[in-house]
Design an enzyme around this catalytic site. Structure first.
Site, PDB file in Angstrom:
ATOM      1  N   THR A 138       1.718   7.030   0.277  1.00 61.87           N
ATOM      2  CA  THR A 138       0.849   5.939  -0.160  1.00 61.87           C
ATOM      3  C   THR A 138       1.055   5.599  -1.629  1.00 61.87           C
ATOM      4  O   THR A 138       1.545   6.434  -2.398  1.00 61.87           O
ATOM      5  CB  THR A 138      -0.628   6.338   0.039  1.00 61.87           C
ATOM      6  OG1 THR A 138      -1.478   5.228  -0.189  1.00 61.87           O
ATOM      7  CG2 THR A 138      -1.038   7.455  -0.923  1.00 61.87           C
ATOM      8  N   ARG A 158      -5.284   9.425 -10.844  1.00 60.07           N
ATOM      9  CA  ARG A 158      -6.033   9.749  -9.625  1.00 60.07           C
ATOM     10  C   ARG A 158      -5.048  10.013  -8.475  1.00 60.07           C
ATOM     11  O   ARG A 158      -4.106   9.268  -8.269  1.00 60.07           O
ATOM     12  CB  ARG A 158      -6.944   8.577  -9.252  1.00 60.07           C
ATOM     13  CG  ARG A 158      -7.693   8.740  -7.923  1.00 60.07           C
ATOM     14  CD  ARG A 158      -7.024   8.011  -6.788  1.00 60.07           C
ATOM     15  NE  ARG A 158      -7.856   7.953  -5.581  1.00 60.07           N
ATOM     16  CZ  ARG A 158      -7.422   7.634  -4.379  1.00 60.07           C
ATOM     17  NH1 ARG A 158      -6.147   7.349  -4.204  1.00 60.07           N
ATOM     18  NH2 ARG A 158      -8.236   7.581  -3.351  1.00 60.07           N
ATOM     19  N   THR A 187      -5.480   7.695   7.076  1.00 64.91           N
ATOM     20  CA  THR A 187      -5.386   6.579   6.137  1.00 64.91           C
ATOM     21  C   THR A 187      -6.820   6.112   5.841  1.00 64.91           C
ATOM     22  O   THR A 187      -7.726   6.310   6.649  1.00 64.91           O
ATOM     23  CB  THR A 187      -4.577   5.397   6.713  1.00 64.91           C
ATOM     24  OG1 THR A 187      -5.246   4.908   7.881  1.00 64.91           O
ATOM     25  CG2 THR A 187      -3.157   5.788   7.084  1.00 64.91           C
ATOM     26  N   GLY A 188      -6.994   5.494   4.690  1.00 67.03           N
ATOM     27  CA  GLY A 188      -8.324   5.006   4.321  1.00 67.03           C
ATOM     28  C   GLY A 188      -8.831   5.711   3.069  1.00 67.03           C
ATOM     29  O   GLY A 188      -8.045   6.252   2.286  1.00 67.03           O
ATOM     30  N   SER A 194       0.809  -1.217   0.000  1.00 69.41           N
ATOM     31  CA  SER A 194       0.000   0.000   0.000  1.00 69.41           C
ATOM     32  C   SER A 194       0.842   1.266   0.000  1.00 69.41           C
ATOM     33  O   SER A 194       0.294   2.362   0.015  1.00 69.41           O
ATOM     34  CB  SER A 194      -0.917   0.007   1.226  1.00 69.41           C
ATOM     35  OG  SER A 194      -0.173   0.226   2.400  1.00 69.41           O
ATOM     36  N   GLY A 245      -5.230  10.729  -4.254  1.00 72.73           N
ATOM     37  CA  GLY A 245      -6.148  10.695  -3.122  1.00 72.73           C
ATOM     38  C   GLY A 245      -5.868  11.840  -2.170  1.00 72.73           C
ATOM     39  O   GLY A 245      -5.430  12.928  -2.568  1.00 72.73           O
ATOM     40  N   ASP A 246      -6.104  11.581  -0.892  1.00 73.70           N
ATOM     41  CA  ASP A 246      -5.916  12.622   0.120  1.00 73.70           C
ATOM     42  C   ASP A 246      -4.473  12.776   0.574  1.00 73.70           C
ATOM     43  O   ASP A 246      -4.072  13.849   1.011  1.00 73.70           O
ATOM     44  CB  ASP A 246      -6.800  12.318   1.342  1.00 73.70           C
ATOM     45  CG  ASP A 246      -6.504  10.942   1.939  1.00 73.70           C
ATOM     46  OD1 ASP A 246      -6.075  10.030   1.195  1.00 73.70           O
ATOM     47  OD2 ASP A 246      -6.710  10.769   3.161  1.00 73.70           O
ATOM     48  N   THR A 251      -1.979   2.946   3.524  1.00 75.81           N
ATOM     49  CA  THR A 251      -1.196   4.195   3.502  1.00 75.81           C
ATOM     50  C   THR A 251      -0.439   4.204   4.807  1.00 75.81           C
ATOM     51  O   THR A 251      -0.804   3.473   5.730  1.00 75.81           O
ATOM     52  CB  THR A 251      -2.180   5.397   3.481  1.00 75.81           C
ATOM     53  OG1 THR A 251      -2.936   5.360   2.278  1.00 75.81           O
ATOM     54  CG2 THR A 251      -1.488   6.748   3.609  1.00 75.81           C
TER      55      THR A 251
HETATM   56  N1  GLY Z   1      -5.775   7.466   1.710  1.00 75.57           N
HETATM   57  C1  GLY Z   1      -5.098   6.996   0.581  1.00 75.57           C
HETATM   58  C2  GLY Z   1      -5.802   7.205  -0.672  1.00 75.57           C
HETATM   59  O1  GLY Z   1      -7.015   7.279  -0.698  1.00 75.57           O
HETATM   60  O2  GLY Z   1      -5.144   7.281  -1.695  1.00 75.57           O
END
Ligand code: GLY
Length: 353
Positions: A220, A230, A253-254, A90, A232-233, A202
């Site tokens: 991550t 893409r 994380t998530g 991950s 993410g956060d 992550t």
């Molecule tokens: N929290 C990691 C992601 O959504 O990429």
């Protein structure tokens, strides 16, 4: 006083401590390590908090803090262990790829003492995006580099371009692709484990030094099999992580999309600014996440079909974490590196997505 703390004081006040300090190898340090003052003059209880995959990270970072390392240097060297580990699929090298089979990595960090931030998104070919994010923070007038530009920036600082797709990750991706659509030209692989849940693993790590200096980093490989490009956060300052040296730090994380909408790292720090303890601040942010969730992401009882966790430290060295569903987090608070239960909102997970 515990044995650990006694040793800490010993290290801080002797030539042995100084020798250990100078032996630390930190690429591109924010500042060189320096001897710690006597414990009686510490402004904070040093602590390192991380996601549950960060047991080694909290140990490494805490050891570095005890050798007088900078708060962000310690956090980055901690999460690099996971980035370089091919068995963590991950994060970093060995991370699961996007839908095209390409590993694209995201990371961001903040350094409380200098009030700086750095981030990289959709970075290919470099094993340690957290380190590249730190270099953006340290050496540029910018905060966020993405894609090809981020890679070229890393190569200028002598990072090596490498194939990040391990054999294991390639096999998982090929099985995912084969089972994606029963009508396509790839034959299904019935023996393959069906991936009902696409991992968004992550690592986040947040550090407080004995001087009360705070930092955070999140890194991550993102959502497995994501749409290419893409992000993410994790690389978004204020979502994947956030630090205010006057207050504390928080990270996540998530499911990244659910965090981005609430600016969860920032929001958690703001909850602490208003006086909440770290775990309560994380829970409050999760309640906002649920409120802002689209109906398709909630089950018939209004519970999320995804998971999300927040981790937080305050400037005094208090710490906590919270999760939508029961989960754990890693911490080193001066005793030992250990896993602890996070606070949570819901007793039983709904079917995840
Ligand atoms: N929290 C990691 C992601 O959504 O990429």
């Amino acid at each position: 006083m515990s044995e650990v703390l006694s040793r800490r004081e010993f290290l801080a006040s002797t030539a042995v401590g100084l020798a250990a300090t100078t032996a630390l190898e930190i690429p591109h340090p924010m500042r060189p390590p320096r001897p710690l003052p006597p414990q009686s003059r510490w402004a904070a209880k040093p602590v390192v908090v991380s996601s549950a995959n960060g047991l080694r990270a909290v140990q490494k970072a805490f050891d570095m803090l005890m050798q007088g390392a900078d708060t962000l240097d310690a956090a980055i060297e901690g999460v690099k262990i996971q980035e370089l580990d091919p068995n963590d699929d991950s994060v970093g090298y060995g991370g699961l790829p996007n839908a095209d089979g390409v590993v694209q990595l995201d990371a961001s960090c903040m350094h409380g003492p200098t009030k700086r931030a750095g981030a990289v998104g959709a970075l290919e070919g470099i094993k340690t995006p957290s380190e590249v994010a730190k270099l953006v923070l340290k050496y540029t007038n910018h905060i966020f580099l993405v894609g090809e530009g981020a890679k070229r920036f890393a190569l200028q600082y002598c990072f090596k371009e490498e194939d990040l797709l391990t054999e294991h990750a390639r096999e998982v991706w090929l099985h995912w692709r084969a089972n994606l659509n029963p009508d396509d030209d790839y034959l299904d692989v019935p023996e393959a484990e069906h991936m009902a849940v696409r991992p968004t693993g992550t690592i986040n790590c947040d550090c407080v030094t004995p001087a009360g200096d705070v930092s955070s980093v999140t890194t991550t490989s993102g959502l497995a099999f994501k749409v290419p490009g893409r992000v993410g956060d994790s690389p978004i300052v204020g979502a994947g992580q956030y630090t205010d040296n006057d207050i504390g730090a928080a990270g996540s994380t998530g499911r990244g999309e659910s965090n981005i909408k609430v600016c969860g790292g920032f929001l958690t720090v703001e909850h602490m600014r208003r006086g909440m303890k770290p775990a309560d601040a994380c829970l409050e942010t999760l309640k906002r996440v649920v409120k802002l969730s689209e109906a398709r992401l909630l089950d018939e009882r209004g519970r999320p079909r995804f998971d999300l966790k927040f981790y937080a430290v305050n400037k005094r060295g208090e710490f906590g974490a919270a999760s939508l569903f029961p989960g754990r987090f890693a911490v080193h608070d001066g005793t030992e590196a250990k896993l602890m239960d996070a606070a949570y909102l819901y007793e039983r997970p709904a079917a995840s997505r």
